[in-house]
Write a protein that holds these residues in place. Structure first.
Motif, PDB file in Angstrom:
ATOM      1  N   PHE A  46       0.820  -1.235   0.000  1.00 27.46           N
ATOM      2  CA  PHE A  46       0.000   0.000   0.000  1.00 27.46           C
ATOM      3  C   PHE A  46       0.835   1.258   0.000  1.00 27.46           C
ATOM      4  O   PHE A  46       0.340   2.347  -0.183  1.00 27.46           O
ATOM      5  N   ASN A 101       5.955 -12.109   1.030  1.00 34.60           N
ATOM      6  CA  ASN A 101       6.328 -10.746   1.375  1.00 34.60           C
ATOM      7  C   ASN A 101       7.510 -10.672   2.347  1.00 34.60           C
ATOM      8  O   ASN A 101       7.838  -9.607   2.845  1.00 34.60           O
ATOM      9  N   ILE A 146      -0.857 -19.453  11.459  1.00 33.96           N
ATOM     10  CA  ILE A 146      -0.301 -18.891  10.223  1.00 33.96           C
ATOM     11  C   ILE A 146       1.172 -19.291  10.075  1.00 33.96           C
ATOM     12  O   ILE A 146       1.614 -19.710   9.007  1.00 33.96           O
TER      13      ILE A 146
HETATM   14  C1  HEM Z   1      -1.115  -9.320   4.287  1.00 35.73           C
HETATM   15  C2  HEM Z   1      -3.374 -10.904   8.242  1.00 35.73           C
HETATM   16  C3  HEM Z   1       0.835 -11.035  10.564  1.00 35.73           C
HETATM   17  C4  HEM Z   1       2.804  -8.513   6.974  1.00 35.73           C
HETATM   18  C5  HEM Z   1      -2.076  -9.761   5.159  1.00 35.73           C
HETATM   19  C6  HEM Z   1      -3.457  -9.942   4.826  1.00 35.73           C
HETATM   20  C7  HEM Z   1      -4.084 -10.387   5.925  1.00 35.73           C
HETATM   21  C8  HEM Z   1      -3.122 -10.480   6.975  1.00 35.73           C
HETATM   22  C9  HEM Z   1      -5.568 -10.745   6.079  1.00 35.73           C
HETATM   23  C10 HEM Z   1      -4.089  -9.623   3.485  1.00 35.73           C
HETATM   24  C11 HEM Z   1      -3.979 -10.748   2.531  1.00 35.73           C
HETATM   25  C12 HEM Z   1      -4.648 -10.326   1.242  1.00 35.73           C
HETATM   26  O1  HEM Z   1      -5.877 -10.294   1.195  1.00 35.73           O
HETATM   27  O2  HEM Z   1      -3.929 -10.026   0.299  1.00 35.73           O
HETATM   28  C13 HEM Z   1      -2.427 -11.131   9.203  1.00 35.73           C
HETATM   29  C14 HEM Z   1      -2.674 -11.736  10.497  1.00 35.73           C
HETATM   30  C15 HEM Z   1      -1.476 -11.785  11.151  1.00 35.73           C
HETATM   31  C16 HEM Z   1      -0.487 -11.191  10.273  1.00 35.73           C
HETATM   32  C17 HEM Z   1      -4.038 -12.212  10.980  1.00 35.73           C
HETATM   33  C18 HEM Z   1      -1.121 -12.297  12.513  1.00 35.73           C
HETATM   34  C19 HEM Z   1      -1.894 -13.068  13.272  1.00 35.73           C
HETATM   35  C20 HEM Z   1       1.732 -10.339   9.810  1.00 35.73           C
HETATM   36  C21 HEM Z   1       3.083 -10.048  10.194  1.00 35.73           C
HETATM   37  C22 HEM Z   1       3.627  -9.306   9.210  1.00 35.73           C
HETATM   38  C23 HEM Z   1       2.633  -9.154   8.175  1.00 35.73           C
HETATM   39  C24 HEM Z   1       3.728 -10.515  11.469  1.00 35.73           C
HETATM   40  C25 HEM Z   1       5.015  -8.730   9.194  1.00 35.73           C
HETATM   41  C26 HEM Z   1       5.244  -7.467   9.412  1.00 35.73           C
HETATM   42  C27 HEM Z   1       1.954  -8.588   5.907  1.00 35.73           C
HETATM   43  C28 HEM Z   1       2.268  -8.121   4.574  1.00 35.73           C
HETATM   44  C29 HEM Z   1       1.136  -8.371   3.790  1.00 35.73           C
HETATM   45  C30 HEM Z   1       0.152  -8.966   4.679  1.00 35.73           C
HETATM   46  C31 HEM Z   1       3.574  -7.511   4.133  1.00 35.73           C
HETATM   47  C32 HEM Z   1       0.963  -8.043   2.322  1.00 35.73           C
HETATM   48  C33 HEM Z   1       0.304  -6.705   2.252  1.00 35.73           C
HETATM   49  C34 HEM Z   1       0.266  -6.175   0.855  1.00 35.73           C
HETATM   50  O3  HEM Z   1      -0.662  -6.509   0.121  1.00 35.73           O
HETATM   51  O4  HEM Z   1       1.170  -5.457   0.520  1.00 35.73           O
HETATM   52  N1  HEM Z   1      -1.889 -10.083   6.481  1.00 35.73           N
HETATM   53  N2  HEM Z   1      -1.108 -10.799   9.110  1.00 35.73           N
HETATM   54  N3  HEM Z   1       1.489  -9.776   8.574  1.00 35.73           N
HETATM   55  N4  HEM Z   1       0.678  -9.085   5.934  1.00 35.73           N
HETATM   56 FE1  HEM Z   1      -0.211  -9.899   7.514  1.00 35.73          FE
END
Ligand code: HEM
Ligand code: ISQ
Length: 151
Positions: A46, A101, A146
């Motif tokens: 984003f 990612n 996850i």
């Molecule tokens: C994307 C949930 C932990 C980084 C996403 C998406 C969800 C999500 C729902 C969107 C997927 C999509 O529809 O494309 C979660 C949940 C987490 C978690 C429930 C923990 C319980 C993390 C952590 C990081 C992270 C620890 C690291 C900093 C990202 C990134 C994306 C992402 C980089 C891609 C976003 C983009 O489209 O640029 N996450 N996440 N997430 N998450 Fe997480």
């Protein structure tokens, strides 16, 4: 230890508060992540093409909403079933998105801390240790599901 009705209630109650101003809390959540781990900035799409994150960035709002909601659902399931059940399809998808990612295990602690700070901001005086513990337990269960999929 059992996840109590009280803990479930604390999570639901604070989610109801966050829901009322998603643009604000989504931005706060994301800002906290970047404050704790500035390098995480490059992982998120984003920000591509823009210098800074702003309130009402639709992608940010939609993503943050999912994280809040999934953690809240995890709390409900922990209370009802004693475990967090996420569909295999969702887990596989989230596992692959995060792997792709560049997310690694320690990042989950960063996101947890940012999430807790956001709930704290929303709840003000009503924030307390018990509420923090309830969110922590729900988040940790979800995060480990996850993480397992990322192995
Ligand atoms: C994307 C949930 C932990 C980084 C996403 C998406 C969800 C999500 C729902 C969107 C997927 C999509 O529809 O494309 C979660 C949940 C987490 C978690 C429930 C923990 C319980 C993390 C952590 C990081 C992270 C620890 C690291 C900093 C990202 C990134 C994306 C992402 C980089 C891609 C976003 C983009 O489209 O640029 N996450 N996440 N997430 N998450 Fe997480
Ligand atoms: C995706 N995964 C984890 C945390 C997030 C916070 C804000 C926006 C997207 C996210």
């Amino acid at each position: 230890m059992e996840f109590t009705e009280k803990e479930e209630g604390l999570v639901k109650e604070s989610w109801d508060v966050l829901k009322k101003d998603l643009p604000l809390y989504s931005l706060h959540f994301f800002t906290q992540i970047l404050e704790i781990a500035p390098a995480a900035k490059d992982m998120f799409s984003f920000l591509k093409g823009s210098e800074e994150v702003t309130q009402n960035n639709p992608k940010l709002k939609a993503h943050a909403l999912k994280v809040f909601k999934m953690t809240c659902e995890a709390a409900i399931q922990l209370r009802e079933k004693g475990e967090v059940v996420v569909s295999q399809t969702t887990l596989q998808y989230l596992g692959s998105v995060h792997l792709r990612n560049g997310v690694i295990d320690p990042h989950f602690e960063v996101v947890k801390e940012a999430l807790l700070r956001t709930v704290k901001k929303g709840m003000g005086e009503e924030w307390g240790e018990e509420m923090g513990n309830a969110w922590t337990r729900a988040y940790d269960q979800l995060a480990s599901a996850i993480k397992a999929e990322m192995k």
